[in-house]
Write an enzyme that holds these catalytic residues in place. Structure first.
Site, short mmCIF file in Angstrom:
data_model
loop_
_atom_site.label_atom_id
_atom_site.label_comp_id
_atom_site.label_asym_id
_atom_site.label_seq_id
_atom_site.Cartn_x
_atom_site.Cartn_y
_atom_site.Cartn_z
N SER A 15 -18.09 -33.92 16.11
CA SER A 15 -17.78 -35.51 15.97
C SER A 15 -17.97 -35.98 14.72
O SER A 15 -19.18 -35.84 14.29
CB SER A 15 -17.95 -36.09 17.09
OG SER A 15 -17.78 -37.56 17.23
N TYR A 46 -24.23 -38.81 22.52
CA TYR A 46 -23.37 -37.70 22.08
C TYR A 46 -23.63 -37.55 20.64
O TYR A 46 -23.52 -36.49 20.25
CB TYR A 46 -21.90 -38.50 22.41
CG TYR A 46 -20.83 -37.77 22.18
CD1 TYR A 46 -20.39 -36.43 22.68
CD2 TYR A 46 -19.95 -38.20 20.78
CE1 TYR A 46 -19.23 -35.81 22.19
CE2 TYR A 46 -18.91 -37.37 20.63
CZ TYR A 46 -18.54 -36.31 20.99
OH TYR A 46 -17.34 -35.84 20.64
N LYS A 53 -24.04 -33.83 18.94
CA LYS A 53 -23.27 -33.17 18.01
C LYS A 53 -23.89 -33.14 16.75
O LYS A 53 -23.70 -32.01 15.89
CB LYS A 53 -22.05 -34.14 17.55
CG LYS A 53 -21.15 -34.15 18.79
CD LYS A 53 -20.42 -32.88 19.28
CE LYS A 53 -19.56 -32.81 20.28
NZ LYS A 53 -18.99 -31.63 20.84
#
Length: 251
Positions: free
Chosen positions: A150, A163, A167
């Site tokens: 991401s 998150y 990533k």
């Protein structure tokens, strides 16, 4: 077969896509099948896997194999690998696409269980699956691993820190795995920006949320296909350990 068709041809290949029943994973699985590959659709929702597999088979004539698995659970991944090799005898392309980015009220309100779940699905699962399949690819003399990351891993904000950190770890895995499994296996990161998948339904669309992007909009899921096919196919034969950004021009 035209020049471009030959360059991106996946005939005879087997492509495994985690999180392949919806969103970007579904688009990548459909694209691979249209280019001649048989596909394995893996996700936690078996009904969704079956529906997607049936749609792909009907649209492309390729074999689409649904498999229910929680990628964040280490002990379930051996079963996925055994099922894939039992059904097809090989995996040519692994797409580590399954991920999650849950919402939270504040950083101090993030529970340990949520934090661990995010890292389990976004980092631990791809590591284990890449290790299990990567070694078999090396033994077979060829293979491709694609880690779907991401843009948040480069430009994190307070609303997605677990998150984004996970990533970022996936980006690191890409470079290390490329060195570990080269020269026969290529490993790359496909770094996605904002796409209008199911997760976007929770976004605040007030104002101009994508005005900072060069294209000033979010992507349609189908717009991931070109980059994905490039990394899956021999079109990227001299590309490994890299990050390919598909983010609408993130500054």
């Amino acid at each position: 077969m035209g020049y471009a068709d030959e360059l991106f041809d996946l005939t005879g290949k087997v492509v495994l896509v985690t999180g392949g029943s919806r969103g970007l994973g579904r688009e990548m699985a459909i694209a691979a099948a249209h280019c001649g590959a048989d596909v394995i659709i893996a996700s936690r929702d078996m009904e969704s896997c079956i529906v997607t597999a049936e749609e792909i088979a009907a649209a492309t004539g390729r074999t689409a194999f649904p498999y229910q698995v929680h990628v964040g659970r280490w002990d379930q991944l051996d079963g996925l690998v055994e099922a894939a090799y039992g059904r097809f005898g090989k995996v040519d392309v692994l797409v580590n696409n399954a991920g999650m980015s849950p919402l939270y009220e504040s950083l101090s309100a993030v529970p340990e269980k949520l934090f661990d779940a995010v890292f389990n699905l976004n980092v631990k699962g791809p590591f284990r699956l890449s290790a299990l399949i990567g070694e078999r690819m090396v033994a077979a003399g060829a293979g491709v691993i694609i880690n779907v990351s991401s843009s948040g891993s480069l430009r994190p904000d307070e609303h997605m820190l677990p998150y984004a950190a996970a990533k970022s770890g996936l980006n690191t895995l890409t470079e290390g795995l490329a060195k570990a499994y080269g020269p026969t296996v290529r490993v790359n990161t496909l770094m996605a920006g904002p796409f209008l998948t199911d997760v976007s339904k929770a976004w605040d669309m007030a104002g101009e949320p994508f005005g900072h992007l060069a294209l000033q909009r979010a992507g349609d899921p189908s717009e991931i296909v070109g980059a994905a096919l490039f990394l899956m196919s021999d079109a990227s034969s001299f590309t490994t350990g890299s990050i390919l950004r598909v983010d609408g021009g993130l500054p």
